[in-house]
Design an enzyme around this catalytic site. Structure first.
Site, PDB file in Angstrom:
ATOM      1  N   CYS A   1      -6.806  13.141   5.811  1.00 41.53           N
ATOM      2  CA  CYS A   1      -6.614  13.258   4.358  1.00 41.53           C
ATOM      3  C   CYS A   1      -7.752  13.987   3.648  1.00 41.53           C
ATOM      4  O   CYS A   1      -7.512  14.923   2.877  1.00 41.53           O
ATOM      5  CB  CYS A   1      -6.378  11.881   3.743  1.00 41.53           C
ATOM      6  SG  CYS A   1      -7.754  10.713   3.911  1.00 41.53           S
TER       7      CYS A   1
ATOM      8  N   CYS B   1      -9.819   3.687   8.920  1.00 42.27           N
ATOM      9  CA  CYS B   1      -9.267   3.473   7.585  1.00 42.27           C
ATOM     10  C   CYS B   1      -8.346   2.251   7.573  1.00 42.27           C
ATOM     11  O   CYS B   1      -8.378   1.440   6.657  1.00 42.27           O
ATOM     12  CB  CYS B   1      -8.520   4.719   7.117  1.00 42.27           C
ATOM     13  SG  CYS B   1      -7.961   4.623   5.394  1.00 42.27           S
TER      14      CYS B   1
ATOM     15  N   SER C   1       1.263   5.074  -0.099  1.00 41.91           N
ATOM     16  CA  SER C   1       0.495   6.290   0.171  1.00 41.91           C
ATOM     17  C   SER C   1       1.029   7.504  -0.572  1.00 41.91           C
ATOM     18  O   SER C   1       0.386   8.554  -0.599  1.00 41.91           O
ATOM     19  CB  SER C   1       0.510   6.581   1.673  1.00 41.91           C
ATOM     20  OG  SER C   1       1.828   6.880   2.091  1.00 41.91           O
TER      21      SER C   1
ATOM     22  N   GLY D   1       4.114   8.567   0.320  1.00 44.06           N
ATOM     23  CA  GLY D   1       5.083   9.097   1.274  1.00 44.06           C
ATOM     24  C   GLY D   1       6.372   8.302   1.257  1.00 44.06           C
ATOM     25  O   GLY D   1       6.488   7.266   0.593  1.00 44.06           O
ATOM     26  N   VAL D   2       7.345   8.767   2.025  1.00 43.74           N
ATOM     27  CA  VAL D   2       8.665   8.131   2.014  1.00 43.74           C
ATOM     28  C   VAL D   2       8.646   6.757   2.678  1.00 43.74           C
ATOM     29  O   VAL D   2       9.375   5.842   2.266  1.00 43.74           O
ATOM     30  CB  VAL D   2       9.713   9.050   2.683  1.00 43.74           C
ATOM     31  CG1 VAL D   2       9.426   9.234   4.171  1.00 43.74           C
ATOM     32  CG2 VAL D   2      11.125   8.528   2.467  1.00 43.74           C
TER      33      VAL D   2
ATOM     34  N   ALA E   1       0.866  -1.192   0.000  1.00 44.21           N
ATOM     35  CA  ALA E   1       0.000   0.000   0.000  1.00 44.21           C
ATOM     36  C   ALA E   1       0.895   1.232   0.000  1.00 44.21           C
ATOM     37  O   ALA E   1       1.528   1.544   1.005  1.00 44.21           O
ATOM     38  CB  ALA E   1      -0.906  -0.013   1.221  1.00 44.21           C
TER      39      ALA E   1
END
Length: 369
Positions: free
Chosen positions: A201, A105, A14, A16-17, A12
């Site tokens: 989000c 979530c 997102s 991001g790092v 998954a």
């Protein structure tokens, strides 16, 4: 540690790092890696924010997948996200509770729906960029706190059960955030210097009060009442625009600092009082989840002395917890507050997550009439 036999893992991503490095590390370990980003909501933002899963984040995740040469797909979950996350977000505020959408979530979108879809597509594992560890004890698998305690996300994962955890990987759980960034920089990943997502989000940087208005919650005038005396000391635009422990934006002048102590949805009232008024004697937790039956049986038979966290930033407080009539009754060893209905209560023993649920109601030391 390289794999002898290749396994398929869906990551998954997102945008991001952390999830970027997770995908990279799994590929280096010998997994067949597929990157997946979720399309969760219709973005209205015209700029890059501090959230995850926006259109900008989807683009970043795709660029990372191209960089490390793995297949990449976008999974449309807008209907599920609206039904289980956004609608719950609004209904919780209407009920006088403060929701925690990231937990829902994780439980519903990532580790239920995504997990099931990945298995149907042949995945042996799913992986995320969460900072959390897995440990084995007495034949069971548990979530445990991450190596980097400042970034630990075990609080958000309390709903995972032992059977699920066998097929879930957290590649960065044993690393510090700084080290993860160094890996990303060493491999020149597009997300190496990307700032962290901190906001909810789908609010896209807006205050949550503005968001629930946008989602149909209408202002409704009501009374602000002093907790100790029961006197009316002000007026508000709706109890659902407040949260327990809130100090700012009350528009009440009592000559001393005051906080939101209690919300009364039925009569549209907001109670305010001193910091001492926030101290909780005991509280109740519903919608429970435990990693295995053994933990649940211990809670039902004689209860457990453990550490509980009642919000993400809470370091944890010692308490006695017992399950009675489908609810947890939590009694602190020392006075503590605030405890906010709607937030998650997570049980820990030696960094191991014993499960938890959502705070439903509280009993104060100094209850008003």
């Amino acid at each position: 540690m390289l794999l002898k036999n290749k396994k398929l893992v869906f990551v998954a991503m997102s945008g991001g790092v952390d999830s970027s490095v997770s995908a990279l590390l799994l590929k280096q370990m010998g997994f067949d890696v597929v990157g997946v980003t979720f399309l969760l909501y219709e973005s209205r933002s015209k700029g890059e924010g501090r959230t995850c899963c926006s259109t900008y984040d989807i683009s970043d995740a795709e660029r990372v997948a191209m960089k490390i040469k793995i297949p990449f797909y976008v999974m449309d979950m807008r209907d599920e996200f609206r039904k289980f996350i956004i609608e719950n977000f609004v209904s919780e505020y209407k009920a006088g509770r403060t929701p925690i959408p990231c937990v829902h979530c994780n439980d519903v979108i990532k580790f239920k729906i995504f997990f099931e879809k990945a298995k149907k597509l042949g995945a042996d594992f799913i992986a995320t960029g969460h900072y959390s560890l897995k440990i084995q004890e007495n034949g069971y698998t548990y979530i445990s706190k991450a190596y980097d305690r400042k970034k630990d996300q075990s609080y958000f994962l309390f709903g995972l059960k032992s059977e699920q955890l066998k097929n879930i990987l957290f590649p960065v759980g044993g690393m510090t955030k700084d080290y993860v960034r160094k890996i990303a920089e060493a491999f020149d990943l597009p997300t190496a210097r990307k700032r962290e997502s901190q906001d909810i989000c789908f609010t896209e940087g807006k205050d949550w009060r503005e968001k629930i208005k946008e989602l149909g919650v209408q202002e409704k005038k009501g009374e602000i009442i002093e907790f100790d005396s029961g006197k009316v000391v002000g007026e508000h635009d709706g109890y659902f625009f407040f949260t327990i422990g809130q100090r700012r934006g009350l528009n009440v002048a009592l000559g001393k600092p005051v906080y939101v102590i209690k919300l009364d949805p039925e009569r549209n009232r907001v109670f305010v009082g001193s910091k001492e008024n926030l101290l909780v004697k005991k509280f109740f937790v519903e919608n429970l989840s435990f990693p295995n039956e053994e933990i649940e049986e211990k809670l039902e038979s004689h209860g457990i002395d453990c550490v509980v966290k009642v919000r993400y930033a809470h370091e944890g407080t010692e308490a006695f917890v017992r399950k009675v009539d489908g609810k947890l009754i939590v009694v602190f060893k020392e006075r503590f507050g605030p405890v906010v209905p709607g937030q998650a209560c997570v049980l820990y023993k030696n960094d191991r997550v014993l499960g938890g649920g959502f705070i439903s109601s509280v009993e104060y030391y100094y209850e008003c009439s």
